[in-house]
Write an enzyme that holds these catalytic residues in place. Sequence first.
Site, PDB file in Angstrom:
ATOM      1  N   HIS A 173      -1.993  -5.709   0.602  1.00 28.33           N
ATOM      2  CA  HIS A 173      -1.583  -4.522   1.364  1.00 28.33           C
ATOM      3  C   HIS A 173      -0.142  -4.096   1.071  1.00 28.33           C
ATOM      4  CE1 HIS A 173      -5.065  -4.137   4.216  1.00 28.33           C
ATOM      5  NE2 HIS A 173      -5.286  -5.344   3.726  1.00 28.33           N
ATOM      6  N   ASP A 385       7.227   0.542   0.270  1.00 28.86           N
ATOM      7  CA  ASP A 385       6.138   0.356   1.230  1.00 28.86           C
ATOM      8  C   ASP A 385       4.828   0.318   0.449  1.00 28.86           C
ATOM      9  OD1 ASP A 385       4.946   0.191   3.744  1.00 28.86           O
ATOM     10  OD2 ASP A 385       6.146   1.829   4.562  1.00 28.86           O
TER      11      ASP A 385
HETATM   12  C1  GDG Z   1       1.235  -3.010   5.995  1.00 28.93           C
HETATM   13  C2  GDG Z   1       2.021  -2.528   4.775  1.00 28.93           C
HETATM   14  C3  GDG Z   1       0.384  -0.665   4.491  1.00 28.93           C
HETATM   15  C4  GDG Z   1       3.282   1.699  14.706  1.00 28.93           C
HETATM   16  N1  GDG Z   1       3.961   1.795  15.852  1.00 28.93           N
HETATM   17  C5  GDG Z   1       3.073   1.790  16.842  1.00 28.93           C
HETATM   18  C6  GDG Z   1       1.808   1.713  16.282  1.00 28.93           C
HETATM   19  N2  GDG Z   1       1.968   1.650  14.969  1.00 28.93           N
HETATM   20  C7  GDG Z   1       0.876   1.544  13.989  1.00 28.93           C
HETATM   21  C8  GDG Z   1       0.816   2.816  13.174  1.00 28.93           C
HETATM   22  C9  GDG Z   1       0.181   2.325  11.885  1.00 28.93           C
HETATM   23  C10 GDG Z   1       0.643   0.868  11.799  1.00 28.93           C
HETATM   24  O1  GDG Z   1       1.121   0.494  13.074  1.00 28.93           O
HETATM   25  C11 GDG Z   1       1.795   0.694  10.807  1.00 28.93           C
HETATM   26  O2  GDG Z   1       1.270   0.742   9.525  1.00 28.93           O
HETATM   27  P1  GDG Z   1       2.182   0.944   8.225  1.00 28.93           P
HETATM   28  O3  GDG Z   1       1.281   1.205   7.077  1.00 28.93           O
HETATM   29  O4  GDG Z   1       3.143   2.064   8.440  1.00 28.93           O
HETATM   30  O5  GDG Z   1       3.065  -0.369   8.048  1.00 28.93           O
HETATM   31  P2  GDG Z   1       2.882  -2.006   8.090  1.00 28.93           P
HETATM   32  O6  GDG Z   1       2.702  -2.483   9.475  1.00 28.93           O
HETATM   33  O7  GDG Z   1       4.103  -2.521   7.396  1.00 28.93           O
HETATM   34  O8  GDG Z   1       1.560  -2.350   7.239  1.00 28.93           O
HETATM   35  C12 GDG Z   1       1.863  -1.021   4.609  1.00 28.93           C
HETATM   36  C13 GDG Z   1      -0.411  -1.283   5.636  1.00 28.93           C
HETATM   37  O9  GDG Z   1      -0.169  -2.690   5.728  1.00 28.93           O
HETATM   38  C14 GDG Z   1      -1.915  -1.063   5.451  1.00 28.93           C
HETATM   39  O10 GDG Z   1      -2.369  -1.525   4.219  1.00 28.93           O
HETATM   40  O11 GDG Z   1       0.266   0.749   4.566  1.00 28.93           O
HETATM   41  O12 GDG Z   1       2.540  -0.590   3.448  1.00 28.93           O
HETATM   42  O13 GDG Z   1       3.411  -2.862   4.904  1.00 28.93           O
HETATM   43  O14 GDG Z   1      -1.207   2.347  11.964  1.00 28.93           O
HETATM   44  O15 GDG Z   1       0.058   3.745  13.891  1.00 28.93           O
HETATM   45  N3  GDG Z   1       0.687   1.718  17.025  1.00 28.93           N
HETATM   46  C15 GDG Z   1       0.830   1.806  18.377  1.00 28.93           C
HETATM   47  N4  GDG Z   1       2.045   1.848  18.993  1.00 28.93           N
HETATM   48  C16 GDG Z   1       3.175   1.841  18.268  1.00 28.93           C
HETATM   49  O16 GDG Z   1       4.272   1.877  18.838  1.00 28.93           O
HETATM   50  N5  GDG Z   1      -0.293   1.853  19.146  1.00 28.93           N
END
Ligand code: GDG
Length: 497
Positions: A173, A385
């Site tokens: 990921h 990312d």
């Molecule tokens: C890893 C990789 C890759 C965030 N704040 C809140 C909240 N979120 C949710 C978002 C989103 C998720 O968390 C964050 O996903 P990201 O992709 O931005 O980042 P990582 O956590 O680092 O994820 C990344 C991912 O895996 C998938 O393969 O894209 O590059 O690092 O869904 O909505 N959700 C809630 N409250 C929050 O305050 N409910």
Amino acid sequence: MTHAHPSHRLIVVSNRLPVILKHEDGRWIFRPGSGGLVGALAPVLRNRGGTWIGWPGVVEGEAPLLSQLLRQATRDSGYTLKPVTFGAAERDDFYHGFSNEVIWPLFHDLQSHCNFEPRYWDAYQKVNRRFAQVITENARADDFIWVHDYQLMNVGRELRALGMSARMGFFLHIPFPPLDIYMKLPWRFPLLRALLEYDLIGFQTLRDRRNFLQCLRLIAPDLSISGKGQVITVRVGSREVRVGTFPIGIDFHEFAQEGQSETVVRTANHLHEDLPGRQVLLGIDRLDYTKGVCHRFEAFRNALQRFPELHHRVTLIQVVVPSREDIPKYHMLKMDLERLVGEINGQFTQSGWVPIHYIFRSLNRTELLAYYRACEIALITPLKDGMNLVCKEFCAASSERDSALILSEFAGAAAQLQKGALLVNPYNVEEVAEAIHRAVQMPTDERRARMHKMRRSVRDYDIFWWVDSFLQAAIARDLSDFPAPEEYVPHTEAISL
Ligand code: GDG
């Protein structure tokens, strides 16, 4: 929708189980985990039958009768959950240590943040072996085993050592780093060899796959590659491994529908009422140094210094979700963020206008969607990312007419969203400041045209497409049916020599 080999059961393996175990009012209860991965894999697991294996969130001895509790939690789900447990010290060295103080920073190109403590590697191997044991107890030779992410790269090798003959896939990921950076890893060769035990290895972008293949050439100079599309075949000695690019997506329709629901729209209007006549910029990130929030604040400060016409006209809402705070680098980051917010607000605040609203907590689903809906400009500028789902969720849930996206060219999502986003180098604070200025002034027609393109791509390549294409790639005879996804190449300024 089709799913590969519906007759074969699926075994999903991830660091965390898709449920959260909590101790409330003197008893243990399970809360369903949220998020795209659970939503997309649950129907596949239900249709084909299968098992999800992972850590339940407690260490050995903390929750008695764990298996019984898990059975109750999934009575009606149509698939089973199997826990992998270990002691607190092992967990610390494996998770906080090797996963988050070695692999996480190194794979995000931040080698100076790495702590190459030899003890961590021992714990990583041990815990990965533990996962492999639990998989072996639960899998059959005709199952397909799908292992997720950087905490579990060694599981394939451990499974083969235990005699597992089932087909296995692995999806990373996070990014895979360039050769020069990967080479710093003291355990670089065993880790690469371990990855080659999988039959299919998936990356988020073509960039990650290219980096991986370059590293592979070091241990296999006679590497032969066939194909050039989304999935290629690599022959290493006697083994043939498929290597593919599968940019992860979101459940577009769910975000689009919920973004228009009455409660979300009401909450969004309420949020914006407090900021009359403003364009609101939004950042939402886990507390993590890879997300580039300090650089983002500096860019915002630069924009306010250079473009005074933005004063009173823009507000930046930055949500930081607590994460990994017991790791020293994360704790320091939290303090740096608080200092910067204080400094910038101290420098620019005037009666009726506070430039940065800083929120340090996690939002519930309605709040999250309401922020997507209420804010005109998403400012997503990670230093690196794997994909970044926040920018895709913003595209799906926000209003097509009024929204714009400023996105780091080092996010995996840049390749897919390059035709609609304003792409920036997050290290270049002046460039980001200019993009903020440009986004604020962007006419409605341009916003709509750009957002329309991005929404179409996020809709077409959603989380269901992602699951399906990974599972198909594992079994397809003809790989030419998998066209290569788009790649982002930074624009160069022409030079005359
Ligand atoms: C890893 C990789 C890759 C965030 N704040 C809140 C909240 N979120 C949710 C978002 C989103 C998720 O968390 C964050 O996903 P990201 O992709 O931005 O980042 P990582 O956590 O680092 O994820 C990344 C991912 O895996 C998938 O393969 O894209 O590059 O690092 O869904 O909505 N959700 C809630 N409250 C929050 O305050 N409910």
